[in-house]
Scaffold this active site. Sequence first.
Site, mmCIF file in Angstrom:
data_model
loop_
_atom_site.group_PDB
_atom_site.id
_atom_site.type_symbol
_atom_site.label_atom_id
_atom_site.label_comp_id
_atom_site.label_asym_id
_atom_site.label_seq_id
_atom_site.Cartn_x
_atom_site.Cartn_y
_atom_site.Cartn_z
ATOM 1 N N THR A 140 13.615 5.542 -4.773
ATOM 2 C CA THR A 140 13.219 5.292 -5.552
ATOM 3 C C THR A 140 12.756 5.440 -7.210
ATOM 4 O O THR A 140 12.663 7.189 -7.706
ATOM 5 C CB THR A 140 12.250 4.143 -6.338
ATOM 6 O OG1 THR A 140 10.829 4.403 -6.273
ATOM 7 C CG2 THR A 140 12.277 3.089 -4.356
ATOM 8 N N TYR A 161 -4.299 7.655 -6.865
ATOM 9 C CA TYR A 161 -3.589 6.928 -6.458
ATOM 10 C C TYR A 161 -3.697 6.042 -4.113
ATOM 11 O O TYR A 161 -4.291 4.984 -4.677
ATOM 12 C CB TYR A 161 -2.182 7.549 -6.670
ATOM 13 C CG TYR A 161 -1.444 6.652 -5.849
ATOM 14 C CD1 TYR A 161 -0.730 5.750 -6.624
ATOM 15 C CD2 TYR A 161 -0.786 6.787 -3.908
ATOM 16 C CE1 TYR A 161 0.826 4.682 -6.146
ATOM 17 C CE2 TYR A 161 0.134 6.079 -4.269
ATOM 18 C CZ TYR A 161 0.846 5.016 -4.842
ATOM 19 O OH TYR A 161 1.965 3.823 -4.227
ATOM 20 N N SER A 175 0.735 -1.653 -0.258
ATOM 21 C CA SER A 175 -0.099 -0.140 -0.245
ATOM 22 C C SER A 175 1.251 1.377 -0.091
ATOM 23 O O SER A 175 1.904 1.295 -0.749
ATOM 24 C CB SER A 175 -1.047 -0.192 1.475
ATOM 25 O OG SER A 175 -1.441 1.405 1.026
ATOM 26 N N SER A 176 0.644 2.755 0.683
ATOM 27 C CA SER A 176 1.422 3.336 0.592
ATOM 28 C C SER A 176 1.287 4.396 1.691
ATOM 29 O O SER A 176 -0.522 4.936 2.508
ATOM 30 C CB SER A 176 0.786 4.409 -0.559
ATOM 31 O OG SER A 176 1.471 5.483 -0.926
ATOM 32 N N LYS A 229 -4.441 2.618 -2.635
ATOM 33 C CA LYS A 229 -4.054 1.803 -2.529
ATOM 34 C C LYS A 229 -5.450 1.640 -0.737
ATOM 35 O O LYS A 229 -5.057 0.618 0.095
ATOM 36 C CB LYS A 229 -2.974 2.709 -1.462
ATOM 37 C CG LYS A 229 -1.845 2.635 -2.722
ATOM 38 C CD LYS A 229 -1.360 1.636 -3.069
ATOM 39 C CE LYS A 229 0.069 1.397 -4.210
ATOM 40 N NZ LYS A 229 0.375 0.359 -4.599
HETATM 41 P P1 NAD Z 1 9.480 2.155 -8.821
HETATM 42 O O1 NAD Z 1 8.723 2.682 -10.372
HETATM 43 O O2 NAD Z 1 11.120 1.807 -8.932
HETATM 44 O O3 NAD Z 1 9.004 -0.494 -9.171
HETATM 45 C C1 NAD Z 1 8.225 0.069 -10.106
HETATM 46 C C2 NAD Z 1 8.276 -1.232 -10.201
HETATM 47 O O4 NAD Z 1 7.047 -1.738 -10.945
HETATM 48 C C3 NAD Z 1 9.060 -1.696 -11.150
HETATM 49 O O5 NAD Z 1 9.919 -3.124 -10.925
HETATM 50 C C4 NAD Z 1 7.721 -2.020 -12.494
HETATM 51 O O6 NAD Z 1 8.347 -2.048 -14.053
HETATM 52 C C5 NAD Z 1 6.983 -2.720 -12.286
HETATM 53 N N1 NAD Z 1 5.306 -2.548 -13.016
HETATM 54 C C6 NAD Z 1 5.166 -1.140 -13.146
HETATM 55 N N2 NAD Z 1 3.724 -0.894 -13.882
HETATM 56 C C7 NAD Z 1 3.429 -2.084 -13.829
HETATM 57 C C8 NAD Z 1 3.180 -3.597 -14.118
HETATM 58 N N3 NAD Z 1 1.597 -2.305 -15.652
HETATM 59 N N4 NAD Z 1 3.485 -4.702 -14.338
HETATM 60 C C9 NAD Z 1 4.421 -4.956 -13.844
HETATM 61 N N5 NAD Z 1 4.667 -4.499 -13.432
HETATM 62 C C10 NAD Z 1 4.831 -3.480 -13.281
HETATM 63 O O7 NAD Z 1 8.419 2.236 -7.531
HETATM 64 P P2 NAD Z 1 9.111 1.153 -6.258
HETATM 65 O O8 NAD Z 1 9.298 2.834 -5.136
HETATM 66 O O9 NAD Z 1 9.418 0.369 -5.854
HETATM 67 O O10 NAD Z 1 7.384 1.156 -6.494
HETATM 68 C C11 NAD Z 1 7.094 -0.166 -5.749
HETATM 69 C C12 NAD Z 1 5.299 -0.361 -4.792
HETATM 70 O O11 NAD Z 1 5.521 0.681 -3.332
HETATM 71 C C13 NAD Z 1 4.215 0.501 -5.593
HETATM 72 O O12 NAD Z 1 3.330 -0.708 -5.660
HETATM 73 C C14 NAD Z 1 4.082 1.487 -6.044
HETATM 74 O O13 NAD Z 1 3.347 2.315 -5.282
HETATM 75 C C15 NAD Z 1 4.416 1.438 -3.759
HETATM 76 N N6 NAD Z 1 5.014 2.661 -2.920
HETATM 77 C C16 NAD Z 1 6.642 3.611 -2.897
HETATM 78 C C17 NAD Z 1 6.873 4.499 -2.366
HETATM 79 C C18 NAD Z 1 8.141 4.906 -2.405
HETATM 80 O O14 NAD Z 1 7.651 6.289 -2.508
HETATM 81 N N7 NAD Z 1 8.371 4.866 -3.461
HETATM 82 C C19 NAD Z 1 6.131 4.552 -1.473
HETATM 83 C C20 NAD Z 1 5.047 4.282 -1.172
HETATM 84 C C21 NAD Z 1 4.221 3.147 -2.180
#
Ligand code: NAD
Length: 252
Positions: free
Chosen positions: A192, A157, A143-144, A161
């Site tokens: 990231t 978004y 989630s987030s 979540k």
């Molecule tokens: P990122 O952009 O570094 O990586 C995202 C990953 O998801 C990549 O491997 C990408 O290929 C994959 N992806 C995206 N769309 C896709 C699709 N349609 N099908 C298959 N794969 C897909 O981002 P992250 O920070 O690693 O995010 C991972 C998770 O964490 C997400 O669900 C995001 O919502 C959540 N999140 C991230 C943060 C943050 O600040 N980075 C905070 C809270 C939640």
Amino acid sequence: MTRKIALITGASRGLGKNAAQHLAAEGIDIIGTYRSRADEAEALGAELRAQGVNAVMLQLDVGASASFAAFAEQVASALREHFGRSSFDFLVNNAGIGIRAAFAETQEEQFDQLVNIHLKGPFFLTQKLLPLIADGGRILNVSSGLARFSLPGYAAYGAMKGAIEVLSRYQAVELGARRINVNTIAPGAIETDFGGGAVRDNPDLNAYVASNTALGRVGLPDDIGLAIASLLGDGGRWINGQRIEVSGGVYL
Ligand code: NAD
């Protein structure tokens, strides 16, 4: 003892990749998915195998639910051929994208993309993979922090979540009979590529988030990868139906 296997969506980079690295460090085998970057995924697979675990990378678009039945068959074959098993133990629904748009300006197309990737995807992917998840296994949905607090630009978004958190509790209730526990991990802002890498690359945003975080900095991928490995470890076996925020204490 049979080694555990974790299937992680979006494992080619960011939090999914980091989780794969930390789970592998605990001796857990990995099935990782990537959407388009086969090269990055294969590099990770090689790195994990060099760490001494078994690792297979499969292509998957979590926004394309019509492909999930075929994907489940691919997972079943990979389990048979590469792991000598018919099931895996941990599913981490991690893949995702960020779209920043004010509520008043959010386009239907953006909403649909977010709903497909963040809600419909994990819902039906988990459903299709259920027969392959071992009894006593675990599901961790990502989630987030934005599902607990509300910042301008994240209405769609954040709503997706929030929905995954509710879904996780329903899944926990229904899958308890198979001793599968289901939780959500809710990261704060992490450095990231997410959202164009803004938290990592925009110094003002980075400082703003840090100043609103009790521990005084933004999150790093290791903060989440370690938490995922720990939740999927033995210490997490009685944690069920919970939302665990991993944010250093943001907006407390
Ligand atoms: P990122 O952009 O570094 O990586 C995202 C990953 O998801 C990549 O491997 C990408 O290929 C994959 N992806 C995206 N769309 C896709 C699709 N349609 N099908 C298959 N794969 C897909 O981002 P992250 O920070 O690693 O995010 C991972 C998770 O964490 C997400 O669900 C995001 O919502 C959540 N999140 C991230 C943060 C943050 O600040 N980075 C905070 C809270 C939640």
